[in-house]
Structures are given as C-alpha cells and as structure tokens.
Design a protein around this motif. Structure first.
Motif: not given
Length: 273
Positions: A11-19, A39-43, A64-72, A84-89
């Motif tokens: 989730l932490a990694a995913c959280g960097t996707e949203s601005g 520069h986080v998703t798809g990496v 490793h961890v890989r983040i997609d653009s769908e919150g996964k 994992s799912d994510v909720r961002l703030d």
C-alpha cells in the motif's frame, strides 16, 4: 502480522501514485528528485533494505513490489507473495484489503518479514528520487523507520541470457525434469538468430521476431548423448522452439508457447549480474 505487513508495504508504494496538490518532490531544480505522485506505477521496485530503530537490514533476494494504476499492488518479500488494495490521502497511505501466501520461510527471511510487520503500521510517507531506469523509493513511518527500494528495468528479449526454469502444456505448468535445473538456456540476437543449450546439446538457429511472435527456423544441434532427464528436457524444448510461436515478457520472466500449446518459462538474471 506478516499478512498486514505485506499489505502495508504494498500500500505504501501504491500511495505514491496519487497526487494531491501539496505532494513532495522536485519542482525542476535539477536535483534529480521527482514528485512522488508520478513515476511509481508500472515500475518494478526491488526492496533494498529495511531500517528499524536505526538498524538497517538488507532485503532477501527477489523481494519486490509492483504497483498498477488500478489501486492494486503485488510483490514478493523473498518468500511469500502478496496483493493489496490502497486508500490514498496525498502522500499518506492507509492499508486496504490484503492477501498473502503462507509458505514457511527460511529463518533469516522470516525475521525480515517479521521486522516488516513491526515497521509497517499507521501512516507511511513516500519519496521518489532519480529519473528513468534509475529511481529510488523511500517509505517512512511516523516513528522514522524506513524501507528503501530501487527501480529495476525489464529485461530485453535480445541480448539476454534466458535460463529455462519450467515447462508448460496449455494452462498447466510443470517443473523441469529432476537434475536438469540450470542446464538449459537461450539467447536471442538482434540479427534474428538464437543460440543456447537444450539441457544436453548446444544449439543455434534462426528466430525472427515480429510483434509478440517468434518464428523459429530449423535448429542445428550437437549430437551428444546425455542421461535420461537431460534428454527428456531436450525433447520437450525442441517441441517448443519450432515454427511460429508467441512470447511474452513480464519484467525478467519470459514465456514462449508453440501452436501445440507446449511452452517454456525462463528468467533473466537481475540487472547488473
């Protein structure tokens, strides 16, 4: 604890996707720091280390961890896989639903996963630095503990030594014959040729690339006789590397499937190795 730790990490990694407007990052000063919401998703992020209470521990190989653009986000901490799912703030992240495998791990790997469980709780802050294929991601807890990650580019089809790791028949995967691990490999060249080892005999031939297809010409092989398992592997691979096939690359994993449904799986060494 392991399940929640893995979920939090993802989730932490995913959280960097949203601005949200006030996110941290470079405003163009040339320092190499980039905004965390990009520069986080798809990496593919390799886990480098975990620092807890001022003590830094290197991550297990393959973590490793890989983040997609769908919150996964999906990943591996060197033993167990997770989703994992994510909720961002803004730059803060909150754990959502998560699942993980439950394999028994080697002692040192289990200790690392337990440490992750203690470090990842509550809010985490993410920061990305670098550009292109050389980026780092740092995730920091409110108490100052942190996880360090580094981006790793996908392996190119050509010029990579692909080690054969498994066989397939349709949707059914199978391991290699006992005793043949690390024996078969193949390398594609930019001129449309391929060479390598079938587990017993070496080979070379043509392999024309077009889109997601590989068209193999007749392969020329040496004529050695080898133990039964090695010959079994060789016959299986020759049944895949013929005629028109399809292929796919997922980061550093390659799969090839022939029209018959027979296929192989292979992996590339980590970047720099």
């Amino acid at each position: 604890m392991t399940v929640s730790a893995l979920a939090l990490f993802t989730l932490a990694a995913c959280g960097t996707e949203s601005g949200s407007g006030g996110g941290s990052g470079d405003s163009g000063d040339g320092s190499g720091t980039v905004r965390t919401e990009s520069h986080v998703t798809g990496v593919h992020w390799n886990v480098s280390s975990l620092t807890v209470g001022g003590k830094k521990t290197a991550a297990p190989e393959g973590a490793h961890v890989r983040i997609d653009s769908e919150g996964k986000a999906t990943g591996n901490l060197g033993c167990n896989r997770f989703t994992s799912d994510v909720r961002l703030d803004g730059d803060k992240v909150t754990v959502g639903r998560s699942t993980t495998t439950g394999m028994a791990c080697e002692k040192d790997v289990q200790q690392f996963e337990n440490a992750m469980g203690k470090a990842f709780h509550g809010e985490l802050e993410a920061a990305v630095a670098g550009r292109g294929d050389e980026q780092t991601l740092t995730l920091t807890t409110a108490g100052g503990d942190s996880i360090a990650l580094a981006s790793e580019p996908p392996a190119p089809l050509t010029g990579t030594t692909w080690k054969v790791t498994g066989l397939a028949s349709g949707s059914t995967a199978a391991s290699l014959p006992a005793g043949t691990e690390d024996k078969a490999h193949l390398t594609f060249a930019k001129d449309g040729s391929v060479e390598g080892s079938l587990g017993c005999n070496s080979f070379h031939g043509k392999a024309a690339v077009s889109g997601f297809t590989l068209a193999f010409g007749p392969l020329v092989t040496t004529r050695k006789m080898c133990p039964g398992p090695e010959m079994e592997l060789e016959r299986a691979l020759l049944g895949v590397l013929e005629g028109r096939t399809t292929y796919a690359i997922d980061h550093r994993s390659l799969s090839i499937e022939a029209k018959s449904g027979k296929g192989l799986d292979a992996t590339a060494p980590a970047a720099g190795k």
